[in-house]
Motif scaffolding. Structure first.
Motif, PDB file in Angstrom:
ATOM      1  N   ASN A   7      -9.565   3.861   2.787  1.00 16.97           N
ATOM      2  CA  ASN A   7      -8.051   3.047   3.988  1.00 16.97           C
ATOM      3  C   ASN A   7      -8.225   3.784   5.202  1.00 16.97           C
ATOM      4  OD1 ASN A   7      -5.710   2.331   3.801  1.00 16.97           O
ATOM      5  ND2 ASN A   7      -4.826   3.753   2.233  1.00 16.97           N
ATOM      6  N   ALA A   8      -7.356   2.966   5.994  1.00 14.28           N
ATOM      7  CA  ALA A   8      -7.273   3.645   7.418  1.00 14.28           C
ATOM      8  C   ALA A   8      -6.189   3.423   7.525  1.00 14.28           C
ATOM      9  CB  ALA A   8      -7.392   1.906   8.444  1.00 14.28           C
ATOM     10  N   MET A   9      -4.913   3.357   6.299  1.00 13.68           N
ATOM     11  CA  MET A   9      -3.696   3.710   6.418  1.00 13.68           C
ATOM     12  C   MET A   9      -3.689   4.986   6.824  1.00 13.68           C
ATOM     13  SD  MET A   9      -2.283   0.640   4.128  1.00 13.68           S
ATOM     14  CE  MET A   9      -0.216   1.177   4.002  1.00 13.68           C
ATOM     15  N   LYS A  10      -2.076   5.530   7.061  1.00 14.49           N
ATOM     16  CA  LYS A  10      -2.001   6.673   6.961  1.00 14.49           C
ATOM     17  C   LYS A  10      -1.371   7.420   6.312  1.00 14.49           C
ATOM     18  CE  LYS A  10      -1.789  11.053   9.886  1.00 14.49           C
ATOM     19  NZ  LYS A  10      -1.666  11.813  11.673  1.00 14.49           N
ATOM     20  N   SER A  11      -1.280   8.926   5.533  1.00 17.11           N
ATOM     21  CA  SER A  11      -0.227   8.971   4.505  1.00 17.11           C
ATOM     22  C   SER A  11       0.507   9.781   4.672  1.00 17.11           C
ATOM     23  CB  SER A  11      -0.294   8.810   3.536  1.00 17.11           C
ATOM     24  OG  SER A  11      -0.999   7.539   3.137  1.00 17.11           O
ATOM     25  N   LEU A  12       2.119   9.919   5.021  1.00 13.57           N
ATOM     26  CA  LEU A  12       2.587  11.143   5.016  1.00 13.57           C
ATOM     27  C   LEU A  12       3.187  12.370   3.647  1.00 13.57           C
ATOM     28  CD1 LEU A  12       3.489  13.989   6.674  1.00 13.57           C
ATOM     29  CD2 LEU A  12       6.093  12.536   6.812  1.00 13.57           C
ATOM     30  N   PHE A  13       2.275  13.049   3.289  1.00 14.52           N
ATOM     31  CA  PHE A  13       2.934  13.911   1.752  1.00 14.52           C
ATOM     32  C   PHE A  13       3.600  14.998   2.095  1.00 14.52           C
ATOM     33  CE2 PHE A  13       0.658  14.784  -2.703  1.00 14.52           C
ATOM     34  CZ  PHE A  13       1.774  14.685  -2.803  1.00 14.52           C
TER      35      PHE A  13
END
Length: 618
Positions: A7-13
């Motif tokens: 997944n190219a999407m970047k997530s902030l968790f």
């Protein structure tokens, strides 16, 4: 375990520091599965003022989505800021408080409405269904346990009855009362320990662990922890749909009770049968070890987030779905199951409930809810719901109870105006487009002109149509019979139609005396070609090929403009061998130009061979 999500999407968790339980493996599994995910731990002050935290520490332009797993009591004070976050997901393990007496009753619903669009991952199946009924994009991922810490150490079980945990919080009022009653009568030990090895050691000394979460509506973390440590779990019964969703089976892998008398009766049974107690403990431990570790649940969370994200996380707000399609299916999946699931996936105004023992499919759509159960378990469930003895030898008998599926599974229908039954030997077209002229006008929609269509039929979710099957003469004996009687197409049809071979005008005259038929639509959809019914142009010849493509839907080589709800390949499949189905490489999540070709010879990927490809756009 499924492969890592690319997944190219970047997530902030964002998660909370100093949790009572160690969830590091849960967080790590989510981050690993999403791959491009940054995990940050927030202290209490950070959670109190998320706006300031983001201003000082976060460049939001670097992230495509934000995943929050922080204290709810802090979140609800910051609606304005949280609603501005991109691609928002919230993990919530306490949403059951939305539906029980207390200061947070209704507050979760208000909060999610205030920050929409948002996708919420909740830990109770029933809670998830209720939220979805309110228009919240809610998804069920249950709680789990820390398999790096909690395990059966095979200690001597010198504590017969025990409970470890808190009873002080107001939401545990029912728990406290039930445990006190059991303690006085049976000598239950109620204790607290430090987290970690001390907690594990104490669980491994308890033979019967009592989890009495009365009124909460879902199972708590201690449920899975006790089972992992080899206890026989006695737990307050949170309902059939919750048990089915989790795989809990009474007196097989757990012991369920819904009253103090039931608890005492089952306790006496197990006190006198050590072998049964050992089997239940072993089966319970196996259940949680094979799917309820925090690592496994973290992977499920990531999969849900990926499915929800698509090309833009959190952009599409949940809306009322048109219908829930209910399918009990047992044995093994047909070879074309990926195509069937792909045609479900593109019909995002419809949901599916599939009860099965066939195991996971390769590409599960987000609008298909799978409930894992055996054929025997399902038949026992049907027997309880209908008050009959439903013990068929073959799953084919399930066709007879199709008219009762809405009643049997009415707990799932809170947010739907219609429910439907369906077979698997079909591929759907654009259901919303096809049924748009009929939904809202009719209470039953059959795709045959002279009978109820057994392969797919839509009915209202009102009581009258949920219980319509009870008007079938001697319906109990029809369902209990060991023979397949085609109840759906014969006996059920007669409630609405008589004289299917009479002239049309005479059939309509009969309907005047059958009020249930006045808003029942019987029309020929020509969805099952090559049968006795002539084609829509009156000819006895039929299309030679049918095609399905994600971006173009369903069409055939004869009809350029006519719309079909689905293609039911009942006749052709009888001549197909497994070698005639060449679609192993097909992925419903793949390219839109992947075309499935159905012909009398079998199913295959069509590619550029389709002569009617251009016609489909007209």
């Amino acid at each position: 375990m499924a492969k890592t999500i690319k997944n190219a999407m970047k997530s902030l968790f964002l998660v909370q520091k100093n949790q009572r339980i160690d969830l590091d493996s849960y967080y790590q599994a989510i981050a690993d599965k999403l791959e491009n995910c940054e995990v940050r731990w927030l202290n209490s002050g950070d959670q109190d003022d998320l706006r300031s935290y983001f201003f000082a520490n976060v460049n939001l332009s670097e992230f495509d989505r934000v995943i929050l797993f922080v204290r709810f009591k802090k979140e609800i004070k910051q609606v304005d800021f949280i609603s501005s976050l991109p691609g928002l997901f919230i993990i919530e393990h306490d949403a059951c408080q939305n539906y029980i007496p207390g200061k947070y009753r209704g507050k979760f619903s208000e909060y999610y409405e205030g920050i929409a669009p948002v996708s919420v991952l909740t830990s109770g199946f029933g809670v998830t269904q209720k939220l979805r009924g309110e228009g919240v994009d809610a998804h069920f991922v249950p709680k789990g346990y820390d398999d790096s810490l909690l395990r059966d150490k095979h200690f001597s079980r010198d504590i017969e009855l025990g409970f470890l945990g808190s009873t002080k919080h107001k939401i545990y009022t029912g728990r406290k009362k039930a445990l006190e009653i059991i303690s006085k009568k049976e000598g239950l030990i109620i204790a607290r320990t430090k987290s970690g090895e001390e907690y594990c050691d104490m669980l491994c000394r308890i033979k019967f662990f009592v989890s009495a979460d009365v009124g909460l509506g879902e199972y708590m973390v201690k449920t899975f922890e006790a089972m992992a440590c080899g206890c026989v779990l006695f737990t307050w019964d949170q309902g059939e749909r919750e048990n089915l969703a989790l795989g809990f089976r009474d007196l097989e892998n757990v012991v369920l009770f819904a009253s103090m008398q039931e608890f005492h009766d089952k306790l006496e049974l197990l006190r006198g049968d050590d072998r049964l107690a050992e089997r239940i403990a072993s089966a319970g431990k196996s259940l949680v070890e094979n799917g309820y570790s925090w690592r496994a649940q973290g992977a499920r969370v990531a999969e849900v987030i990926e499915q929800c994200s698509g090309e833009g996380a959190g952009i599409v707000e949940m809306k009322q779905k048109k219908a829930l399609v209910i399918i009990p299916y047992f044995g093994r999946w047909p070879k074309w199951i990926n195509v069937f699931m792909a045609s479900c996936q593109v019909n995002d105004d419809f949901d599916w409930l599939v009860l099965t023992d066939c195991g996971p499919v390769d590409f599960p759509p987000g609008n298909v809810n799978f409930v894992d159960c055996t054929f025997k378990e399902y038949c026992e469930f049907v027997s309880r719901r209908l008050g009959i003895k439903f013990v068929p030898e073959s799953p084919y008998k399930l066709c007879d109870i199709k008219p009762a599926l809405g009643f049997i599974h009415q707990d799932y229908l809170e947010r739907y105006d219609y429910w439907a039954w369906s077979d698997l030997d079909l591929v759907y077209g654009d259901l919303s487009k096809y049924y748009a002229p009929y939904l809202g006008r009719y209470n039953l929609i059959s795709n045959h002109a002279t009978r109820v269509s057994g392969h797919f039929c839509l009915l209202r979710t009102g009581k009258k149509y949920l219980e319509a099957f009870k008007k079938i003469p001697e319906w109990e004996s029809c369902f209990e019979s060991g023979q397949h009687l085609a109840v759906d197409e014969k006996q059920f049809s007669r409630l609405f139609l008589r004289g299917k071979n009479f002239p049309v005008w005479l059939r309509w005259a009969f309907r005047l005396f059958r009020p249930m038929s006045w808003k029942a639509l019987f029309h020929e959809a020509y969805s099952t070609p090559n049968c006795r019914i002539a084609w829509h142009n009156g000819a006895s010849s039929f299309p030679k090929s049918w095609f399905w493509r994600k971006d173009k839907g369903l069409f055939n080589d004869e009809d350029e403009k006519k719309s079909f709800p689905y293609f039911h390949f009942l006749v052709w499949k009888k001549s197909w061998l497994e070698s005639n189905i060449e679609i192993e490489k097909f992925s419903p999540l793949g390219h839109s130009e992947e075309t499935i070709v159905f012909s009398e010879a079998g199913i295959s990927l069509g590619g550029g061979r389709m002569k009617s490809d251009d016609n489909a756009e007209k």
